[in-house]
Motif scaffolding. Structure first.
Motif, PDB file in Angstrom:
ATOM      1  N   LEU A  52       0.951  -1.268   0.111  1.00  0.00           N
ATOM      2  CA  LEU A  52       0.054   0.112  -0.053  1.00  0.00           C
ATOM      3  C   LEU A  52       0.740   1.151   0.061  1.00  0.00           C
ATOM      4  O   LEU A  52       1.898   1.275   0.475  1.00  0.00           O
ATOM      5  N   ASP A  55      -1.168   7.001  -1.134  1.00  0.00           N
ATOM      6  CA  ASP A  55      -2.534   7.445  -1.622  1.00  0.00           C
ATOM      7  C   ASP A  55      -3.410   6.481  -1.244  1.00  0.00           C
ATOM      8  O   ASP A  55      -3.340   5.472  -2.360  1.00  0.00           O
ATOM      9  N   LEU A  56      -4.106   6.235  -0.201  1.00  0.00           N
ATOM     10  CA  LEU A  56      -5.013   5.420   0.003  1.00  0.00           C
ATOM     11  C   LEU A  56      -6.293   5.437  -0.603  1.00  0.00           C
ATOM     12  O   LEU A  56      -7.020   6.650  -0.143  1.00  0.00           O
ATOM     13  N   ASP A  57      -6.852   4.349  -1.245  1.00  0.00           N
ATOM     14  CA  ASP A  57      -8.404   4.789  -1.778  1.00  0.00           C
ATOM     15  C   ASP A  57      -9.188   3.688  -0.767  1.00  0.00           C
ATOM     16  O   ASP A  57      -8.418   3.493   0.522  1.00  0.00           O
ATOM     17  N   GLU A  58     -10.409   3.756  -1.051  1.00  0.00           N
ATOM     18  CA  GLU A  58     -11.165   3.019  -0.012  1.00  0.00           C
ATOM     19  C   GLU A  58     -10.801   1.734   0.398  1.00  0.00           C
ATOM     20  O   GLU A  58     -10.916   1.201   1.572  1.00  0.00           O
ATOM     21  N   ARG A  59     -10.379   0.852  -0.396  1.00  0.00           N
ATOM     22  CA  ARG A  59      -9.934  -0.447  -0.224  1.00  0.00           C
ATOM     23  C   ARG A  59      -8.635  -0.322   0.739  1.00  0.00           C
ATOM     24  O   ARG A  59      -8.626  -1.306   1.673  1.00  0.00           O
ATOM     25  N   GLY A  60      -7.853   0.535   0.240  1.00  0.00           N
ATOM     26  CA  GLY A  60      -6.688   0.649   1.012  1.00  0.00           C
ATOM     27  C   GLY A  60      -6.691   0.876   2.380  1.00  0.00           C
ATOM     28  O   GLY A  60      -6.355   0.611   3.421  1.00  0.00           O
ATOM     29  N   ARG A  61      -7.628   2.114   2.612  1.00  0.00           N
ATOM     30  CA  ARG A  61      -7.940   2.292   3.950  1.00  0.00           C
ATOM     31  C   ARG A  61      -8.693   1.236   4.977  1.00  0.00           C
ATOM     32  O   ARG A  61      -7.960   1.124   5.873  1.00  0.00           O
TER      33      ARG A  61
END
Ligand code: DC
Length: 228
Positions: A52, A55-61
């Motif tokens: 990861l 720049d975290l997207d929803e899935r990353g978060r």
């Protein structure tokens, strides 16, 4: 009569000397030391290892929240030489890598991650007391700490300390990058909506720009001896 464990909160921006101060104060007073930044860094390290990026997207978060929930972390050794162990391996040095610092700043802005870390911090330190170092210790984690210190220093002084620490460890870093990354982290840490960095009510503000470590430690210990 039950003795209340002594809790000292030391908050402030990166490079203000919180770690060195908190460790020495803990040694002087014979109290445990809790480095809460290491907990956020451990979550960040595992997130980096899972590929990861900042720049975290929803899935990353969601993945980061899960990492925090299942984090197996322990501290060992005395405050001056404390080691951080994650899933059985010593990650003390790995936690200090610049990419982990940047990632820690991102993961610590996620409210669910903070909630889990705060829960663990209270669990660890409520029983034993201690010198607890972080960003939100006096404002959120232990607002009733017997002593709350907000340790700060001028940005250039803080960046110089960080630069010297990194180069001493053999890291190849540029002064401009250290200064600008610190500025970014400061901005993120103090403007995030979840527990932004700011002095707690009743905190004593110490500016360490022109003080030696020994002077800062003396000041904290003297403050404690003056608290009722
Ligand atoms: O103190 P440090 O540099 O090791 O902290 C790493 C990151 O974690 C930093 O971006 C601030 C964040 N942090 C936090 O939000 N709350 C804490 N109690 C401790 C650290």
């Amino acid at each position: 009569m039950l003795e209340c464990p002594i809790l000292i909160a030391i908050d402030g921006p990166a490079g203000a000397g919180k770690s060195a101060t908190a460790r020495e104060v803990a040694v002087r007073l014979g109290l445990p030391y809790l480095d809460t930044g290491a907990m956020y860094r451990a979550v960040a390290l595992l997130a980096c290892r899972e590929g990861l990026g900042p720049d975290l997207d929803e899935r990353g978060r969601a993945a980061v929240v899960e990492i925090a929930a299942f984090l197996e972390l322990s501290f060992s050794g005395d405050p001056r030489a404390q080691r951080v162990v994650v899933r059985g391996s010593d990650v003390t040095e790995a936690l200090r890598a610049p990419e982990v610092s940047q990632m820690a700043s991102m993961v610590s802005a996620i409210p669910e991650v903070r909630r889990e870390m705060v829960r663990r911090q209270r669990e660890i330190a409520t029983r034993t007391g201690g010198v607890v170092e972080g960003r939100d210790i006096g404002t959120v984690v232990f607002p009733d700490a017997v002593l709350k210190v907000f340790l700060t220093a001028e940005p250039e002084v803080r960046a110089r300390r960080r630069f010297e620490e990194l180069t001493k460890r053999g890291a190849r870093v540029r002064w401009d990058d250290v200064l600008s990354e610190q500025g970014e982290r400061d901005r993120r840490d103090s403007t995030r909506s979840a527990s932004p960095l700011r002095p707690a009510q009743g905190a004593v503000i110490i500016d360490s720009s022109r003080l030696s470590l020994a002077q800062v430690v003396d000041a904290v210990v003297a403050l404690l001896s003056r608290t009722p």
